[in-house]
Design a protein around this motif. Structure first.
Motif, mmCIF file in Angstrom:
data_model
loop_
_atom_site.group_PDB
_atom_site.id
_atom_site.type_symbol
_atom_site.label_atom_id
_atom_site.label_comp_id
_atom_site.label_asym_id
_atom_site.label_seq_id
_atom_site.Cartn_x
_atom_site.Cartn_y
_atom_site.Cartn_z
ATOM 1 N N ALA A 1 -5.424 23.895 -41.064
ATOM 2 C CA ALA A 1 -5.419 22.870 -42.113
ATOM 3 C C ALA A 1 -4.256 23.120 -43.069
ATOM 4 C CB ALA A 1 -6.748 22.894 -42.867
ATOM 5 N N PHE A 2 -4.028 24.395 -43.339
ATOM 6 C CA PHE A 2 -2.905 24.757 -44.213
ATOM 7 C C PHE A 2 -1.594 24.306 -43.589
ATOM 8 C CE2 PHE A 2 0.288 28.095 -45.335
ATOM 9 C CZ PHE A 2 0.431 27.775 -46.682
ATOM 10 N N ARG A 3 -1.452 24.534 -42.288
ATOM 11 C CA ARG A 3 -0.223 24.130 -41.608
ATOM 12 C C ARG A 3 -0.074 22.607 -41.607
ATOM 13 N NH1 ARG A 3 0.977 25.312 -35.273
ATOM 14 N NH2 ARG A 3 -0.765 23.841 -35.140
ATOM 15 N N VAL A 4 -1.185 21.905 -41.481
ATOM 16 C CA VAL A 4 -1.110 20.438 -41.516
ATOM 17 C C VAL A 4 -0.603 19.981 -42.882
ATOM 18 C CG1 VAL A 4 -2.501 18.317 -41.532
ATOM 19 C CG2 VAL A 4 -2.867 20.034 -39.754
ATOM 20 N N ARG A 5 -1.099 20.633 -43.944
ATOM 21 C CA ARG A 5 -0.695 20.247 -45.311
ATOM 22 C C ARG A 5 0.759 20.608 -45.581
ATOM 23 N NH1 ARG A 5 -5.518 22.621 -46.707
ATOM 24 N NH2 ARG A 5 -4.470 24.443 -47.582
ATOM 25 N N SER A 6 1.121 21.816 -45.172
ATOM 26 C CA SER A 6 2.471 22.281 -45.522
ATOM 27 C C SER A 6 3.071 23.076 -44.370
ATOM 28 C CB SER A 6 2.423 23.148 -46.786
ATOM 29 O OG SER A 6 1.279 23.984 -46.747
ATOM 30 N N PRO A 7 3.485 22.359 -43.340
ATOM 31 C CA PRO A 7 3.948 23.039 -42.128
ATOM 32 C C PRO A 7 5.175 23.924 -42.369
ATOM 33 C CG PRO A 7 4.359 20.663 -41.994
ATOM 34 C CD PRO A 7 3.505 20.884 -43.188
ATOM 35 N N ASP B 1 13.528 18.345 -43.294
ATOM 36 C CA ASP B 1 13.254 16.951 -42.948
ATOM 37 C C ASP B 1 12.874 16.862 -41.473
ATOM 38 O OD1 ASP B 1 13.082 14.215 -42.989
ATOM 39 O OD2 ASP B 1 15.228 13.939 -42.616
ATOM 40 N N ASN B 2 11.779 17.502 -41.132
ATOM 41 C CA ASN B 2 11.343 17.524 -39.727
ATOM 42 C C ASN B 2 10.330 16.421 -39.457
ATOM 43 O OD1 ASN B 2 12.889 19.739 -39.278
ATOM 44 N ND2 ASN B 2 11.204 21.126 -38.796
ATOM 45 N N CYS B 3 10.230 16.037 -38.216
ATOM 46 C CA CYS B 3 9.125 15.146 -37.874
ATOM 47 C C CYS B 3 7.910 15.996 -37.543
ATOM 48 C CB CYS B 3 9.504 14.223 -36.729
ATOM 49 S SG CYS B 3 9.657 15.063 -35.166
ATOM 50 N N ARG B 4 6.763 15.353 -37.452
ATOM 51 C CA ARG B 4 5.510 16.085 -37.202
ATOM 52 C C ARG B 4 5.015 15.716 -35.807
ATOM 53 N NH1 ARG B 4 2.821 17.297 -42.293
ATOM 54 N NH2 ARG B 4 0.803 16.920 -41.290
ATOM 55 N N ILE B 5 4.775 16.734 -35.006
ATOM 56 C CA ILE B 5 4.317 16.443 -33.646
ATOM 57 C C ILE B 5 3.086 17.290 -33.278
ATOM 58 C CG2 ILE B 5 6.616 15.771 -32.820
ATOM 59 C CD1 ILE B 5 5.351 18.982 -31.524
ATOM 60 N N VAL B 6 2.359 16.796 -32.282
ATOM 61 C CA VAL B 6 1.278 17.573 -31.692
ATOM 62 C C VAL B 6 1.805 18.140 -30.378
ATOM 63 C CG1 VAL B 6 -1.023 17.463 -30.645
ATOM 64 C CG2 VAL B 6 -0.531 16.179 -32.743
ATOM 65 N N LEU B 7 1.626 19.431 -30.197
ATOM 66 C CA LEU B 7 2.071 20.069 -28.961
ATOM 67 C C LEU B 7 0.874 20.219 -28.040
ATOM 68 C CD1 LEU B 7 4.325 21.468 -27.350
ATOM 69 C CD2 LEU B 7 3.707 23.599 -28.501
ATOM 70 N N TYR C 1 -9.227 12.259 -27.846
ATOM 71 C CA TYR C 1 -9.106 13.408 -28.746
ATOM 72 C C TYR C 1 -7.659 13.612 -29.189
ATOM 73 C CZ TYR C 1 -7.032 16.478 -25.184
ATOM 74 O OH TYR C 1 -6.192 17.040 -24.269
ATOM 75 N N LEU C 2 -6.741 13.325 -28.303
ATOM 76 C CA LEU C 2 -5.325 13.532 -28.640
ATOM 77 C C LEU C 2 -4.840 12.445 -29.593
ATOM 78 C CD1 LEU C 2 -3.070 15.505 -28.046
ATOM 79 C CD2 LEU C 2 -2.457 14.157 -26.040
ATOM 80 N N VAL C 3 -5.320 11.242 -29.357
ATOM 81 C CA VAL C 3 -4.985 10.144 -30.272
ATOM 82 C C VAL C 3 -5.512 10.481 -31.669
ATOM 83 C CG1 VAL C 3 -5.428 7.710 -30.784
ATOM 84 C CG2 VAL C 3 -4.991 8.436 -28.415
ATOM 85 N N GLU C 4 -6.735 11.003 -31.710
ATOM 86 C CA GLU C 4 -7.330 11.352 -33.004
ATOM 87 C C GLU C 4 -6.586 12.496 -33.673
ATOM 88 O OE1 GLU C 4 -11.887 9.865 -32.111
ATOM 89 O OE2 GLU C 4 -11.443 12.014 -32.088
ATOM 90 N N SER C 5 -6.154 13.436 -32.880
ATOM 91 C CA SER C 5 -5.410 14.555 -33.450
ATOM 92 C C SER C 5 -4.131 14.058 -34.097
ATOM 93 C CB SER C 5 -5.106 15.590 -32.377
ATOM 94 O OG SER C 5 -4.174 16.515 -32.852
ATOM 95 N N VAL C 6 -3.458 13.132 -33.424
ATOM 96 C CA VAL C 6 -2.230 12.564 -33.983
ATOM 97 C C VAL C 6 -2.545 11.870 -35.310
ATOM 98 C CG1 VAL C 6 -0.455 10.795 -33.634
ATOM 99 C CG2 VAL C 6 -1.066 12.331 -31.756
ATOM 100 N N ARG C 7 -3.601 11.113 -35.302
ATOM 101 C CA ARG C 7 -3.972 10.361 -36.514
ATOM 102 C C ARG C 7 -4.407 11.310 -37.643
ATOM 103 N NH1 ARG C 7 -9.137 7.502 -35.354
ATOM 104 N NH2 ARG C 7 -9.937 9.486 -36.141
ATOM 105 N N ASP C 8 -5.327 12.218 -37.330
ATOM 106 C CA ASP C 8 -5.900 13.089 -38.357
ATOM 107 C C ASP C 8 -4.874 14.044 -38.956
ATOM 108 O OD1 ASP C 8 -8.166 11.783 -37.694
ATOM 109 O OD2 ASP C 8 -9.105 13.471 -36.616
#
Lengths: 388, 433, 431
Positions: free
Chosen positions: A185-191, A234-240, A314-321
């Motif tokens: 969660a911390f990484r999501v907030r401030s990667p 200025d990075n983009c955010r991705i799910v690996l 689940y992956l779609v939700e991960s991208v959204r969340d």
């Protein structure tokens, strides 16, 4: 303690192909036992409840020279079983009293039998899990499998593993899972404050350290990372998405980040995050573990999705969340489950207008240039798209 | 004299070995496999016969090791005679193509220029076969071809004619000549060679009459080819029946055994494949493994690397020997080799260090094939083209010591003949049984 | 697995004609389903529940068999490449890709008619993980209902009560109710018992045929010939009168061969004298099936036992479908299929074949597509060499991807191997 100091420790553990930390733990007391496990999930609580140390065996990475391991595998089979055999035949896993092979694919499945033939003194168990999520059907089966595992582990431990022992261990692992959820969660907030290469190394440390020690490490890291100023890029955010059984080279994770992508969700070492919620401490602990598996565990390529309409959700939700802007699929070469799953997941991405790219890797991939280029182009295209 | 012939039809070279009744090596011969296996077989066997005659001559003259220099000199002279003979053939073949239909305007000029080219070739050929002169190859095509290009261009320019005319004549003729091995003049060429050495090299202090007599007796011995066995990739094309064909695995195992009777494990890294062979105390193959369908780690891989680095294949080893640092190369995949190489270079790694890493990677790959076949037992014999690469040998020695401890490692300078030697030994055994 | 259109013109035994007719009839039923209104189920060979499917009057379509048919007809290459164009990795199973490519190209059955979309996918998840992903992919294409039967792996080399109960419970509570709903036919356990009784009768004769290879010379080739012999029992015919009749005919033919001292039938007539007796592990290559077989019979090599012929059921150690314990015996059948057995069991089974069938050597045909078979085969080879002292050989190919069949390479290895056996024999005789 600074993040650097913690990460240096993790890096040292990660680099140590002789598992010295585990050897030291074991040497401290002659009655101590170690149970190794392969990806993606085993209930470590039961091992821990027997006073034993669960140790993740995740292949040999990109620094192990594989000679004997290659003698057992054709060129079209992935890397992780070769390097694992190399670790075994070179004596680096001699500390292991038992080894669990989760039911994730035919290669790891067959490796369980190979281990029986090659290391007859080791307790070897193929850890089967249900692909049927009905409590009365798959649930009953799984409860009995867990009981068999428990009794096998009791033999190794040389003592009974009581329900109370398991409850106590569940509490410690609930804490571990909570901390890892906090870390994510911390990484999501401030990667920018928790680079994924660091997150990865922290998780890897948890594969060889006693969980109590790992919990403290996570607490320390979170505190240190929170208070540390790091430059936001200025990075983009991705799910690996990698179906990571065979682990990515650390350079792969670094390359993706250097190329301009913040990883905000991933499936590295799913064992840490397999169960979504805390397991209740009251009631039958084995039944609780089973219920958590059936109704509150993650999806991955090795798991059946009974409802076709939910495939990839689940992956779609991960991208959204996680406010991600795209998905990077990085499958291990020759990984049947991951590679067969990918077209279905990719289809779900397309349906939801989520950009993605795909490539393959091996645990010992040497060249990162193509990956840097692809990830960099992907990041640029996402930025252009969002600016437009 | 009864003799036994082994022929190894490889994908790049064809080898022949002749044994006498005591299984002593009488002669060895090698040639390019070219496109035509039948010719290659003929040429290799002819070469083996030549070396057989020389050996018989040496025996007849009672020369020991001290005769080496003398014989070397004689071989050069002989090669020169043979070269002149083939050159003449090439000249005639080219000349036949110069007809009035083809060259209505300038047939005479073309003919004159062609004669001039061959005149110059003949003139300078003595220098090519002079003692101590470096030749890149002993094959007629290689020598004649490269010189023809040089001289042809000059002479054509002097004559004001297009060089393409002559290149075209050469191209049309060379295959024909190559497929027409020099045949019946062995004796004459030998005698001329001997006369030449006696006349021009008094330092050998040879009794001319005795030498001539010995040569006559050596040439007079009738060589009866009792039994021939063929092996190698091209073996199915040999006009032999099944009893005369053995797989190269069996021949390689037996050949290594003959060279080093204590051999138990043989590794052969050739251009196309890698073989690990386990043999028993009689040279019988107990187990073998070859690389799987993936060609990773074969000699061919080094070829790709050489191309990628714009170097000659034979330059790789020496450069790798200059390495000062260990660079780990994980991919022996020929497809990825180029990419990994460029990536490493881009990261600032030195070429020699990368090359050393590549050599080690090939050896590691071979080690897993050996491991698959049952590991390394003392003694160990290494054969094939890659055995001539010092960096590969160095890496091999190191890896063997790391994994199997002290092991005797045999590398024979004549290891290229291992398969043919095994085949000839099978020929001998076939008759003995 | 079927002789259909593979030109075995030299000898047409009655059993061959019978099998050919059976296969043609099943494809006719499948492609005719839209007119007849019969429901179609797709399922896999290992762990296939044909007796149960018959209870619901449904027609059985087996995608592996379609892939084999397409492989033997040289059609699989284009289908695989089609699937790769659609985004499927070059690394994965070519049965799956041939199937998906076949669908993309109109799903034409070997009889030239389009195969109907299945009404149900029965995911008999036995001995192969890829099955699960395969049917997820098919479900995605067809949008039809899928029912899963998870068959636990014999990780410890035995079937536990827990495993058996799990399979039976899935049959009772998920598989059978789904079949009833889709087909509209009520489950009748007595009908199942009748089917199982016929299965057992056919299985008796099949085992007799497979074990006839213990004779010298062996009257059958238990691998190249064997794949034809297992055809009916592995596919849509187990439990039918046709299968009983097929195996009765086959047995008679083999009995006659033994009486006449004949070796196996090959595509070019009777094999010459038997020189090498082999045990083979791994599936065959289908795209060059005859070329591959020829490399054996030309050298006088006969396969006396194979593991591939146990992939759809292991019968030669006593198991039979049992009408008195219908669901339990279906469970045991699934649990016992060859690739559902662990590596130590596979090694023991092969070791047993090596001695029982007096084999001279052991050969592995390692299949790129099939990790279930292939992962660990090199250890199996090592174990068999150590335990039997007999030489082993290893060749590689693929199921239906012709790009992975190198004729020269395989021929070279086999020749070397046969010569090695010869040489060892001579060595042993001399000693």
């Amino acid at each position: 303690m600074s993040t650097t100091k913690i990460i240096n420790r993790c890096q040292a553990l990660f680099d140590d192909l002789d598992f010295t930390a585990v050897g030291d733990w074991k040497a401290a007391d002659s009655t101590r036992k170690v149970i190794g496990f392969m990806p993606v999930y085993v209930p470590r609580e039961i091992i821990h409840a027997g006073g034993m140390l669960p140790v993740g065996i995740l292949g040999g990475g990109d620094q192990l020279e594989v000679i004997h391991g290659d003698a057992y595998y054709q060129s079209y089979i992935c890397r992780i079983p070769r390097s694992t055999i190399e670790l075994g035949v070179t004596g680096r896993l001699d500390f292991v009293d038992g080894l669990l092979f989760p039911s994730i694919c035919d290669v790891i499945r067959n490796l369980s039998g190979m281990w029986k033939l090659m290391f007859p003194d080791v307790y070897v168990r193929y850890f089967d899990v249900p692909q049927n999520y009905d409590d009365e059907i798959g649930g009953n089966y799984y409860v009995n499998e867990l009981q068999e595992l428990r009794s096998g582990l009791e033999n190794v431990a040389g003592r009974a593993i009581t329900d109370d022992d398991i409850r106590r261990s569940v509490a410690v692992y609930n804490e571990n899972r909570r901390l890892i959820r906090d870390l994510y969660a911390f990484r999501v907030r401030s990667p920018w404050k928790a680079p994924s290469s660091e997150v990865y190394l922290l998780l890897r440390a948890g594969m060889v350290l006693p969980v109590e020690e790992h919990n403290q490490m996570l607490v320390d890291y979170l505190a240190a990372a929170e208070s540390q100023d790091r430059a936001m890029r200025d990075n983009c955010r991705i799910v690996l998405q990698g179906s990571f059984c065979e682990q990515p080279p650390l350079n792969l994770i670094k390359s993706i980040e250097l190329a301009g992508c913040y990883i905000v969700d991933d499936d590295f070492m799913l064992v840490n995050r397999w169960l979504f919620d805390d397991i209740p401490l009251d009631g039958d602990p084995i039944a609780n573990l089973a219920a958590a598996f059936l109704h509150g565990s993650r999806e991955t390529a090795a798991k059946y999705q009974p409802d076709g309409a939910l495939k990839g959700k689940y992956l779609v939700e991960s991208v959204r969340d996680n406010a991600a802007e795209g998905v990077i699929f990085a499958a291990p070469s020759f990984c049947d489950p991951a590679l067969l799953d990918r077209p279905m997941l990719a289809k779900a991405m397309t349906k939801h207008n989520i950009p993605y790219i795909s490539f393959k890797y091996a645990e010992n991939s040497g060249q990162m240039q193509p990956i840097r280029e692809q990830a960099g182009t992907f990041a640029d295209s996402i930025k252009l798209w969002s600016d437009a | 004299m009864k003799c036994f012939v082994g022929i190894d039809l490889g994908s790049t070279t064809t080898k022949a070995v002749l044994l006498d009744e005591e299984r002593r090596i009488l002669g060895e011969g090698i040639t390019n496999s070219q496109s035509n296996y039948a010719t290659a077989t003929k040429v290799a066997k002819l070469e083996a016969l030549i070396s057989t005659r020389l050996n018989l001559f040496r025996r007849a003259l009672g020369l020991g090791d001290e005769g080496d220099a003398f014989l070397d000199e004689m071989v050069l002279k002989f090669r020169h005679e043979q070269f002149l003979e083939q050159l003449e053939d090439l000249h005639q073949t080219c000349a036949k193509l110069i007809t009035a239909e083809r060259f209505p305007a300038n047939a005479a000029a073309v003919r004159e220029t062609l004669d001039a080219i061959f005149g110059r070739l003949r003139e300078e050929s003595a220098a090519i076969f002079a003692p101590g002169a470096a030749r890149r190859s002993d094959f007629f095509r290689d020598i004649a071809g490269s010189r023809f290009m040089r001289i042809g261009e000059e002479v054509a320019a002097e004559a004001g004619l297009s060089y393409d005319i002559f290149l075209n004549l050469y191209d049309k003729s060379i295959i024909e000549v190559e497929n027409r091995p020099p045949g019946d003049n062995l004796s004459t060429n030998f005698q001329r060679a001997l006369d030449g050495v006696i006349a021009n090299a008094p330092q050998f202090n040879i009794d001319a009459d005795a030498a001539k007599e010995s040569l006559a007796s050596a040439l007079g011995i009738e060589l009866e080819e009792v039994y021939t066995v063929g092996t190698g990739y091209g073996r199915v094309t040999l006009p032999f029946d099944k009893d005369h064909i053995r797989s190269e695995i069996l021949c390689h195992g037996l050949g290594a055994h003959v060279m080093y009777p204590e051999t138990r494990t043989v590794l052969d890294i050739g251009g196309q494949d890698t073989k690990a062979i386990q043999v028993d105390e009689a040279g019988i193959v107990e187990n073998f493994q070859m690389n799987d369908r993936c060609a990773a780690g074969c000699g061919r891989y080094l070829g790709y690397i050489a191309d990628e680095m714009n170097m000659g294949l034979h330059e790789l080893g020496p450069l790798a020997m200059k390495a000062t640092k260990n660079v780990r190369i994980n991919s022996t995949c020929t497809v990825f080799a180029g990419a990994e190489l460029r990536d490493r270079l881009a990261l600032g790694e030195q070429r020699e260090d990368i090359l050393a890493g590549l050599h080690r990677a090939i050896i590691l790959r071979a080690m897993s094939i050996i491991s698959r076949s049952g590991g390394i037992k003392d003694q160990f014999t290494f054969t094939g083209g890659v055995a001539n690469n010092e960096a590969a040998v160095e890496a091999l020695k190191k890896v063997i010591e790391e994994n199997y401890g002290k092991v005797t490692i045999n590398i024979n300078p004549a290891s290229i003949y291992t398969g043919a030697l095994g085949a000839a030994t099978f020929a001998h055994r076939a008759l003995a049984n | 697995m079927s002789a259909d259109k593979t030109p075995i013109e030299v000898v047409k035994e009655p059993s061959m004609l019978k099998q050919k007719a059976m296969i043609a009839e099943n494809y006719r039923k499948l492609t005719g389903a839209p007119e007849t209104g019969r429901k179609v189920v797709s399922t896999y060979v290992p762990g296939n529940l044909n007796e149960l499917i018959m209870c619901f009057d449904m027609v059985n379509n087996l995608p592996e068999i379609n892939a084999i048919q397409n492989g033997m007809r040289q059609k699989s290459r284009g289908m695989i490449m089609e699937a790769e164009k659609m985004g499927h990795s070059e690394d994965v199973c070519t049965y799956v890709k041939a199937d998906i490519g076949m669908m993309a190209k109109g799903n034409i059955a070997p009889n030239g008619e389009p195969l109907p979309a299945p009404d149900l996918l029965l995911l008999s998840y036995t001995g192969c993980f890829t099955f699960m992903k395969w049917f997820e992919l098919l479900r995605d294409e067809y949008g039809c209902e899928t029912v899963m039967l998870q068959v636990p792996y014999e990780g410890d080399g035995k079937v536990t009560e827990n495993m058996r109960n799990f399979v039976v419970k899935q049959l009772k509570e998920e598989v059978i109710p789904t079949f009833e709903r889709i087909s509209g036919v009520k489950f009748d356990i007595d009908r199942l018992r009748e089917n199982l009784r016929r299965s057992a009768a056919a299985e008796d004769d099949l085992v007799w045929v497979l074990q006839s290879a213990k004779n010298r010379p062996s009257p059958i080739d238990a691998y190249f010939g064997g794949v034809f012999y297992i055809g009916p029992i592995f596919t849509a015919f187990r439990g039918t009168d046709d299968a009983v009749e097929y195996y009765r005919l086959l047995r008679q033919e083999i009995e006659a061969r033994i009486a006449n001292g004949q070796g196996p039938i090959t595509p070019e007539g009777d094999m010459g004298s038997e020189k090498y007796r082999l045990v083979v592990e791994g599936p065959p290559n289908w795209t060059s099936f005859r070329d591959f077989w020829k490399m054996f019979y030309d050298e006088g090599a006969v396969v006396v036992a194979s593991t591939y012929t146990k992939v759809g059921g292991v019968y030669d150690f006593g198991f039979r479908h049992d009408p008195d314990h219908p669901l339990e015996s279906l469970a045991d059948y699934c649990l016992g299929c060859y690739t559902n057995r662990n590596l130590p069991q596979r090694v023991e089974m092969i070791e047993n074949y090596m001695s029982e069938y007096e084999a001279d050597g052991f050969l592995i045909n390692s299949i790129k597509s099939c990790n279930s078979f292939s992962a660990g085969q090199l250890l199996i080879m090592r174990e068999i060499e150590d335990r039997t002292g007999k030489p082993a050989a290893f060749v590689e190919s693929d199921l239906v991807d012709p790009r992975y069949f190198s004729k020269a390479n395989i021929k070279n290895r086999l020749e070397s191997y046969f010569q090695m056996i010869d040489q060892k024999r001579q060595g042993a005789a001399a000693a």
